[in-house]
Design a protein around this motif. Structure first.
Motif, PDB file in Angstrom:
ATOM      1  N   MET A   1       9.405   7.133  -3.101  1.00 42.56           N
ATOM      2  CA  MET A   1       8.101   6.709  -3.555  1.00 42.56           C
ATOM      3  C   MET A   1       7.365   5.940  -2.450  1.00 42.56           C
ATOM      4  O   MET A   1       6.183   6.111  -2.267  1.00 42.56           O
ATOM      5  CB  MET A   1       8.280   5.845  -4.810  1.00 42.56           C
ATOM      6  CG  MET A   1       6.998   5.365  -5.412  1.00 42.56           C
ATOM      7  SD  MET A   1       6.204   6.746  -6.227  1.00 42.56           S
ATOM      8  CE  MET A   1       4.903   5.937  -7.020  1.00 42.56           C
ATOM      9  N   LYS A   2       8.113   5.078  -1.729  1.00 44.63           N
ATOM     10  CA  LYS A   2       7.505   4.285  -0.681  1.00 44.63           C
ATOM     11  C   LYS A   2       7.026   5.181   0.472  1.00 44.63           C
ATOM     12  O   LYS A   2       5.961   4.948   1.038  1.00 44.63           O
ATOM     13  CB  LYS A   2       8.509   3.251  -0.185  1.00 44.63           C
ATOM     14  CG  LYS A   2       7.900   2.145   0.600  1.00 44.63           C
ATOM     15  CD  LYS A   2       8.912   1.060   0.870  1.00 44.63           C
ATOM     16  CE  LYS A   2       8.199  -0.157   1.404  1.00 44.63           C
ATOM     17  NZ  LYS A   2       9.119  -1.247   1.662  1.00 44.63           N
ATOM     18  N   LYS A   3       7.832   6.207   0.804  1.00 44.67           N
ATOM     19  CA  LYS A   3       7.439   7.128   1.867  1.00 44.67           C
ATOM     20  C   LYS A   3       6.164   7.877   1.482  1.00 44.67           C
ATOM     21  O   LYS A   3       5.306   8.122   2.318  1.00 44.67           O
ATOM     22  CB  LYS A   3       8.563   8.125   2.152  1.00 44.67           C
ATOM     23  CG  LYS A   3       9.735   7.517   2.865  1.00 44.67           C
ATOM     24  CD  LYS A   3      10.781   8.576   3.149  1.00 44.67           C
ATOM     25  CE  LYS A   3      11.984   7.959   3.826  1.00 44.67           C
ATOM     26  NZ  LYS A   3      13.012   8.954   4.135  1.00 44.67           N
ATOM     27  N   ARG A   4       6.076   8.225   0.231  1.00 46.36           N
ATOM     28  CA  ARG A   4       4.899   8.965  -0.252  1.00 46.36           C
ATOM     29  C   ARG A   4       3.646   8.094  -0.158  1.00 46.36           C
ATOM     30  O   ARG A   4       2.571   8.572   0.226  1.00 46.36           O
ATOM     31  CB  ARG A   4       5.142   9.408  -1.689  1.00 46.36           C
ATOM     32  CG  ARG A   4       4.122  10.362  -2.181  1.00 46.36           C
ATOM     33  CD  ARG A   4       4.502  10.863  -3.543  1.00 46.36           C
ATOM     34  NE  ARG A   4       4.012  12.216  -3.692  1.00 46.36           N
ATOM     35  CZ  ARG A   4       4.110  12.903  -4.778  1.00 46.36           C
ATOM     36  NH1 ARG A   4       4.725  12.392  -5.820  1.00 46.36           N
ATOM     37  NH2 ARG A   4       3.628  14.111  -4.844  1.00 46.36           N
ATOM     38  N   THR A   5       3.753   6.814  -0.480  1.00 50.30           N
ATOM     39  CA  THR A   5       2.620   5.886  -0.399  1.00 50.30           C
ATOM     40  C   THR A   5       2.182   5.711   1.049  1.00 50.30           C
ATOM     41  O   THR A   5       0.981   5.719   1.343  1.00 50.30           O
ATOM     42  CB  THR A   5       3.006   4.521  -1.004  1.00 50.30           C
ATOM     43  OG1 THR A   5       3.466   4.718  -2.338  1.00 50.30           O
ATOM     44  CG2 THR A   5       1.840   3.571  -1.006  1.00 50.30           C
ATOM     45  N   ILE A   6       3.146   5.548   1.949  1.00 50.43           N
ATOM     46  CA  ILE A   6       2.823   5.389   3.366  1.00 50.43           C
ATOM     47  C   ILE A   6       2.161   6.653   3.900  1.00 50.43           C
ATOM     48  O   ILE A   6       1.152   6.593   4.616  1.00 50.43           O
ATOM     49  CB  ILE A   6       4.089   5.032   4.178  1.00 50.43           C
ATOM     50  CG1 ILE A   6       4.575   3.637   3.791  1.00 50.43           C
ATOM     51  CG2 ILE A   6       3.818   5.113   5.671  1.00 50.43           C
ATOM     52  CD1 ILE A   6       5.901   3.263   4.413  1.00 50.43           C
ATOM     53  N   LEU A   7       2.695   7.815   3.533  1.00 53.03           N
ATOM     54  CA  LEU A   7       2.110   9.079   3.973  1.00 53.03           C
ATOM     55  C   LEU A   7       0.691   9.241   3.425  1.00 53.03           C
ATOM     56  O   LEU A   7      -0.219   9.665   4.147  1.00 53.03           O
ATOM     57  CB  LEU A   7       2.990  10.261   3.529  1.00 53.03           C
ATOM     58  CG  LEU A   7       2.521  11.644   3.967  1.00 53.03           C
ATOM     59  CD1 LEU A   7       2.475  11.733   5.491  1.00 53.03           C
ATOM     60  CD2 LEU A   7       3.434  12.707   3.398  1.00 53.03           C
ATOM     61  N   SER A   8       0.484   8.870   2.189  1.00 53.68           N
ATOM     62  CA  SER A   8      -0.854   8.945   1.583  1.00 53.68           C
ATOM     63  C   SER A   8      -1.824   8.022   2.301  1.00 53.68           C
ATOM     64  O   SER A   8      -2.980   8.386   2.553  1.00 53.68           O
ATOM     65  CB  SER A   8      -0.798   8.575   0.102  1.00 53.68           C
ATOM     66  OG  SER A   8      -0.035   9.504  -0.607  1.00 53.68           O
ATOM     67  N   ALA A   9      -1.372   6.820   2.656  1.00 54.58           N
ATOM     68  CA  ALA A   9      -2.225   5.875   3.363  1.00 54.58           C
ATOM     69  C   ALA A   9      -2.592   6.410   4.749  1.00 54.58           C
ATOM     70  O   ALA A   9      -3.740   6.290   5.191  1.00 54.58           O
ATOM     71  CB  ALA A   9      -1.530   4.522   3.478  1.00 54.58           C
ATOM     72  N   ILE A  10      -1.634   7.005   5.439  1.00 53.69           N
ATOM     73  CA  ILE A  10      -1.894   7.566   6.773  1.00 53.69           C
ATOM     74  C   ILE A  10      -2.895   8.711   6.681  1.00 53.69           C
ATOM     75  O   ILE A  10      -3.842   8.800   7.469  1.00 53.69           O
ATOM     76  CB  ILE A  10      -0.573   8.007   7.442  1.00 53.69           C
ATOM     77  CG1 ILE A  10       0.265   6.784   7.799  1.00 53.69           C
ATOM     78  CG2 ILE A  10      -0.854   8.852   8.686  1.00 53.69           C
ATOM     79  CD1 ILE A  10       1.659   7.110   8.302  1.00 53.69           C
ATOM     80  N   ILE A  11      -2.712   9.586   5.717  1.00 51.01           N
ATOM     81  CA  ILE A  11      -3.638  10.718   5.530  1.00 51.01           C
ATOM     82  C   ILE A  11      -5.033  10.211   5.184  1.00 51.01           C
ATOM     83  O   ILE A  11      -6.030  10.701   5.717  1.00 51.01           O
ATOM     84  CB  ILE A  11      -3.107  11.688   4.454  1.00 51.01           C
ATOM     85  CG1 ILE A  11      -1.861  12.412   4.983  1.00 51.01           C
ATOM     86  CG2 ILE A  11      -4.174  12.689   4.040  1.00 51.01           C
ATOM     87  CD1 ILE A  11      -1.149  13.258   3.954  1.00 51.01           C
TER      88      ILE A  11
END
Length: 78
Positions: A1-11
């Motif tokens: 879940m944390k990786k997904r949030t970080i990836l979403s923020a980067i995108i």
């Protein structure tokens, strides 16, 4: 879940930067003209000349009236 949030923020940040760059290009207009520059003035030179000539004529009339008034006052003093 944390990786997904970080990836979403980067995108999201990447898309924001792309949007900012695209907005600056669109604002500059075709050919990269910058509003207010010599190639793309804010007003036309002919408009400025016309507006100034009207105002200049008004001011010249006021100056002539004031000169006449000064002459009349000088005659009253003498």
């Amino acid at each position: 879940m944390k990786k997904r949030t970080i990836l979403s923020a980067i995108i999201l940040m990447f898309l924001a930067v792309i949007g900012f760059i695209a907005g600056r290009q669109a604002q500059a207009g075709p050919g990269g003209l910058i509003p207010g520059s010599g190639e793309d003035p804010l007003v036309a030179e002919s408009y400025v000349h016309e507006a100034l000539s009207v105002r200049l004529t008004e001011l010249q009339g006021q100056v002539a009236e004031l000169k006449d008034r000064v002459q009349k006052l000088k005659k009253q003093i003498e």
